[in-house]
Design a protein around this motif. Structure first.
Motif, mmCIF file in Angstrom:
data_model
loop_
_atom_site.group_PDB
_atom_site.id
_atom_site.type_symbol
_atom_site.label_atom_id
_atom_site.label_comp_id
_atom_site.label_asym_id
_atom_site.label_seq_id
_atom_site.Cartn_x
_atom_site.Cartn_y
_atom_site.Cartn_z
ATOM 1 N N SER C 53 -50.486 -3.927 -2.609
ATOM 2 C CA SER C 53 -49.397 -2.977 -2.825
ATOM 3 C C SER C 53 -49.528 -1.761 -1.924
ATOM 4 O O SER C 53 -48.572 -1.010 -1.747
ATOM 5 N N LYS C 55 -50.972 0.864 -2.658
ATOM 6 C CA LYS C 55 -50.883 2.073 -3.483
ATOM 7 C C LYS C 55 -52.052 2.100 -4.476
ATOM 8 O O LYS C 55 -52.572 1.050 -4.865
ATOM 9 N N THR C 57 -52.865 1.605 -7.465
ATOM 10 C CA THR C 57 -52.222 1.088 -8.670
ATOM 11 C C THR C 57 -53.221 0.597 -9.711
ATOM 12 O O THR C 57 -53.451 1.246 -10.718
ATOM 13 N N ILE C 74 -58.121 2.812 -0.977
ATOM 14 C CA ILE C 74 -57.413 1.583 -0.625
ATOM 15 C C ILE C 74 -58.028 1.052 0.661
ATOM 16 O O ILE C 74 -57.881 1.705 1.699
#
Lengths: 417, 196, 117
Positions: C53, C55, C57, C74
Motif C-alpha cells: 500500500s 502507507k 497501515t 515502509i
C-alpha cells in the motif's frame, strides 16, 4: 513402601504435608516458595489429598489469617512464604504464636527488598526470630521433608503447643533437585498421629473466648481468675525453654523409626570432636562448610563444624557443651543484624558469655542476596581468623567484616585514602 | 563426584535436562546422590542460562555453582565460546549441539585435544527431522542430549535415560519421540578421534 | 588484619555513597540479545501490506514486537542486534509476509559417528 523421588526442596516440603495429612492449606505465591503450594494444590486437585481444603487467598496476610482460623478450629494446617511475603505476615505470626497454635510453616529464605532481590539469604528467617515461633534450619531436601514431619510432632505436643518454622534456602534447596525418600503414610501416621488440639472453637460444649483484650493485670472474677498478658507471655517463654528436650526426644524417635538422624536434633556436628577451630553456621552455609572442613583438615588444621538446626528456642546449654573444647569459633552469617553484626554471631556470643570455656569468636558476613558462597571464601575466612586469633585489636574490632564484596570494580579504591 | 554443567537458553529445557539426568543417575544405581539446580534468577525466555548437576556415590554437601565441570553440555551453539571452554576440567568432555564436526570446533576455538574430548551432535536437526518441537515450533533438544551422555564414560546407560524421560513426561506419543531422538542422538553423535 | 585509619576512611566513603544512585536504566541491559536467536525473521516485500500500500497501515509486526525491534517504516525494518527471534511478528502477520528462517550455515566435514567417550 517408602518411595524414592528425585525432587526439589519445595516439593519435598509439599510431600511432607501430604504425608502429614494436612487439613487446611492457605498460601500466597512468592518466589522462591511458590512451587510448594502449587504442588499441594496439585495433590488436592488430583484427589491424593482428599481431606485437605486448599484456600485461595489474595495476600500473605490473608493466608496466615486463614491458617490461624483453621488451626483454631482444630485442624492441622500449613502455609509457606518468603522474604517480603513473610514480612507482610508479621503481625499475624505473633498472633499465631500468642494463641499457641501448632502451625507449621515453611520459609524458602530470600533476601528482603530493597533493592529487589529474589535470591537467597537468611535475613527474612532471622527477622522473624522474636515472634514466638520455633525455628529450624535444614541442609538438604531430605532434611526438609523430615523436619516438617518432626516439627508437626513437636508443635502439636501438648507440652509445647507452639507454631514452628522450617527454613530452607531459596533456590539453593527450594529449586535444587535431590533424591528424597518419601515414607509410607501408615508409618508416618504412627509417628505423627492425628492432631488432638488444645483448642477447637467448633466444640460448643467447651466455650472459649480466644484473645479478647487482655489487661496488664489479672482479671479477678467469681468463676475463677483469668491470666493477664504478662502471664500469657511468661508461659510462652517457658514453653520455648522446655521444648528443647522435646525436640531432642522427637528427633531421636524419628531416627529410630525412619533411620535418619540429624545430629542430636538440635545441631549437627562434623569432625568436631577433636577440633580446635569450629565453624558455626546454618543451612546452606553449613553444608558448604563441610567440604571446607575436609580441605582444611588435609592441610593439617584441626577444624570442625557445628551446623545449628534448632535456632528457636536457642539451645544455649547444648551450644556451651558443643563449644566446650574449642579455642576459636568462626561464625558465617548469611544475614546481618543491621547496626550490630551477624545475628548468629551475636547470639552465640551471648550464649557462651557464661560458659566455662569461652572461645574466641570471629564473625563474617557472607553471600547476602544470593551472592554465591564458594569454599574458597569460607577457607579464607577460617584461615584469617586462625592467623589473627592472638591479636587483641582484631578481637576488639567493632566493624563487621564481609567476605566477597566487590568494591574495586565499582570504582572504590583503597589507595586513594 | 561428577560435575556437569548445561548451557542453554531460557525455554530450551536445560534445567529439565539436568533433572532427567539426575533421575537417570539414581535409576542407574551407580549414583545414589544427586543435586541439580539452575543458575537461579529472573529467568527469561531466550536468555543464556546455566544448569548445574552433581552426581555422586557419596552425599553431596557442596551448594555453590560448579566452577569447572567434568562434562560441559551446550544445547545452543550461540552461547558457546571461551566462557564454556575455560570451565571444563582437564580430562573433561564438551558436548555441543551443532551441525559442525568436532575437528572444526577444535580448530575454531583452539581446544587442546590432550585435555578436552569434543563431542558434537546435531540435536536441532534430529528434532526437526522427528518433528519434535514445542508449540512455538522450536526444536526440543534437552532430551536427546541424554542419549549422547549415555555414550559417555558416565555409568548411565540409554535404558536409564529413557526410563527417566518416561518418569518426567509420562507415557505417550511425545515421550516416544523424545526417546527416539535420544537414541538417534546416541547413534549420530560425533566424537573426535583423540582419546584422552 | 588490624584496622588502620585508611580502612576507616575507605569504609566511610563507601558508607556515604548512596549505591542506589549507581543503578540507571539503559538500552540493551541484557546485552546483545540478537545472539539469542535461532530463527531469523525475514520480510517478503511482495506480501507485506505496508509495502504494497506504500502507507503506514498494518504494522502489526511493529505493534506486537515485545522488544521494539521492528521499526514503523515502509518497509518495516528488523533490528537484528536486539531481535531475539521469538517469531511473534511472523505469527501475527496477517499475510504471512514474515518468514522465520534458521540462522545456521551448512556442515563442512564428516566425523566419527556414534563413538563412545
Amino acid at each position: 513402601m517408602p518411595e524414592r523421588k528425585v525432587i526439589t526442596g519445595n516439593h519435598a516440603a509439599a510431600y511432607a504435608c501430604k504425608s502429614a495429612g494436612v487439613e487446611v492449606v492457605a498460601a500466597y505465591p512468592i518466589t522462591p516458595q511458590s512451587p510448594v503450594v502449587e504442588k499441594i494444590s496439585e495433590f488436592v486437585e488430583s484427589g491424593e489429598l482428599p481431606n485437605t481444603q486448599f484456600v485461595c487467598v489474595e495476600s500473605e496476610q490473608s493466608a496466615i489469617s486463614a491458617v490461624i482460623a483453621a488451626s483454631q478450629m482444630g485442624c492441622r494446617v500449613f502455609t509457606a512464604s518468603s522474604a517480603n511475603g513473610l514480612a507482610y505476615m508479621y503481625e499475624l505470626l505473633c498472633w499465631a504464636a500468642g494463641s499457641r497454635l501448632p502451625i507449621v510453616m515453611c520459609i524458602a529464605t530470600r533476601a528482603l527488598g530493597a533493592p529487589w532481590s529474589v535470591w537467597t539469604d537468611h535475613q527474612d528467617a532471622f527477622s522473624v526470630r522474636d515472634v514466638g515461633f520455633m525455628q529450624q534450619f535444614v541442609e538438604s531436601n531430605q532434611e526438609t521433608y523430615d523436619t516438617v514431619l518432626m516439627s508437626y510432632r513437636v508443635a502439636e505436643d501438648p507440652r509445647v503447643y507452639l507454631p514452628a518454622f522450617v527454613s530452607y534456602d531459596g533456590y539453593i534447596l527450594s529449586h535444587t533437585t535431590m533424591s528424597v525418600q518419601i515414607e509410607d503414610d501408615d508409618k508416618v501416621r504412627e509417628f505423627l498421629p492425628p492432631l488432638k488440639h488444645h483448642l477447637n472453637l467448633t466444640d460448643f460444649d467447651n466455650v472459649h473466648s480466644v484473645n479478647p483484650v487482655t489487661p496488664p493485670g489479672l482479671t479477678i472474677r467469681p468463676e475463677g481468675n483469668t491470666p493477664g498478658y504478662y502471664e500469657f507471655r511468661y508461659s510462652m517463654q517457658k514453653a520455648h525453654e522446655y521444648s528443647i528436650e522435646i525436640v531432642e526426644e522427637v528427633a531421636k524417635e524419628f531416627g529410630e523409626k525412619f533411620g535418619r538422624y540429624y545430629g542430636n536434633g538440635i545441631y549437627k556436628s562434623y569432625q568436631a570432636d577433636d577440633a580446635e577451630v569450629l565453624i558455626f553456621a546454618v543451612a546452606s552455609v553449613a553444608s558448604e562448610s563441610r567440604g571446607v572442613v575436609d580441605t582444611l583438615r588435609n592441610e593439617g588444621l584441626k577444624v570442625g563444624l557445628i551446623s545449628l538446626k534448632l535456632y528457636r528456642p536457642f539451645p544455649i546449654e547444648h551450644l556451651r557443651k558443643a563449644f566446650s573444647k574449642a579455642k576459636l569459633v568462626v561464625v558465617f552469617d548469611r544475614d546481618v543484624g543491621y547496626g550490630v553484626e551477624g545475628i548468629l554471631c551475636a547470639e552465640l556470643k551471648t550464649a557462651l558469655y557464661a560458659a566455662e570455656n569461652r572461645p574466641k569468636i570471629r564473625g563474617f558476613v557472607v553471600g547476602l542476596g544470593g551472592r554465591d558462597i564458594t569454599a574458597d571464601q569460607l577457607i579464607g575466612g577460617v584461615k584469617l581468623a586462625v592467623q589473627e586469633q592472638e591479636i587483641p585489636e582484631v578481637e576488639k574490632n567493632t566493624h563487621v567484616e564481609f567476605i566477597g564484596v566487590h568494591l574495586e570494580e565499582l570504582g572504590f579504591k583503597k589507595e586513594e585514602f | 563426584m561428577i560435575e556437569i554443567i548445561f548451557w542453554g537458553r531460557g525455554g530450551m529445557g536445560a534445567v529439565t535436562a539436568g533433572k532427567i539426568l539426575s533421575d537417570a543417575a539414581i535409576l542407574s544405581e551407580n549414583y545414589p546422590h544427586v543435586s541439580t539446580f539452575p543458575s537461579f534468577g529472573t529467568e527469561r525466555r531466550g536468555a543464556p542460562i546455566l544448569a548445574f548437576c552433581r552426581i555422586s556415590d557419596e552425599p553431596i554437601w557442596v551448594r555453590s555453582h560448579i566452577q569447572k565441570a567434568d562434562y560441559a553440555i551446550v544445547l545452543d551453539e550461540t552461547v558457546f565460546g571461551d566462557n564454556v571452554i575455560t570451565r571444563i576440567k582437564d580430562g573433561g568432555a564438551l558436548i555441543l549441539n551443532t551441525f559442525k564436526c568436532p575437528e572444526d570446533i577444535r580448530k575454531e576455538y583452539g581446544i587442546d585435544p590432550a585435555k578436552i574430548t569434543v563431542v558434537t551432535a546435531d540435536l536441532t536437526q534430529i528434532a526437526f527431522d522427528l518433528n519434535l518441537t514445542n508449540q512455538e515450533n522450536q526444536p526440543i533438544v534437552n532430551t536427546s542430549v541424554l542419549g549422547v551422555l549415555a555414550q559417555s564414560s558416565l555409568k548411565i546407560n540409554i535404558g536409564d535415560a529413557t526410563q527417566a524421560i518416561i518418569n518426567m513426561f509420562g507415557e505417550g506419543q511425545k515421550t516416544d519421540l523424545n526417546i527416539k531422538a535420544a537414541e538417534q542422538a546416541a547413534k549420530t553423535a560425533q566424537v573426535d578421534e583423540v582419546k584422552v | 588484619m588490624v584496622r588502620t585509619k585508611q580502612d576507616d576512611a575507605f569504609e566511610k566513603n563507601v558508607a556515604r555513597t548512596i549505591l542506589a544512585s549507581m543503578q540507571t536504566p539503559a538500552v540493551g541491559e541484557a546485552g546483545n540479545t540478537g545472539e539469542w536467536r535461532t530463527m531469523r525473521p525475514i520480510l517478503h516485500n511482495d506480501l507485506c501490506i505496508v509495502v504494497k500500500s506504500g502507507k503506514p497501515t498494518c504494522h502489526l509486526c511493529w505493534m506486537y514486537c515485545p522488544e521494539i525491534t521492528v521499526s514503523r517504516e515502509i518497509p518495516p525494518v528488523f533490528n537484528y542486534t536486539y531481535c531475539k527471534g521469538c517469531g511473534i511478528c511472523a505469527t501475527e502477520c496477517p499475510t504471512k509476509a514474515i518468514e522465520m528462517v534458521p540462522e545456521k550455515e551448512a556442515p563442512s566435514c564428516e566425523g566419527n559417528e556414534g563413538g563412545e567417550f
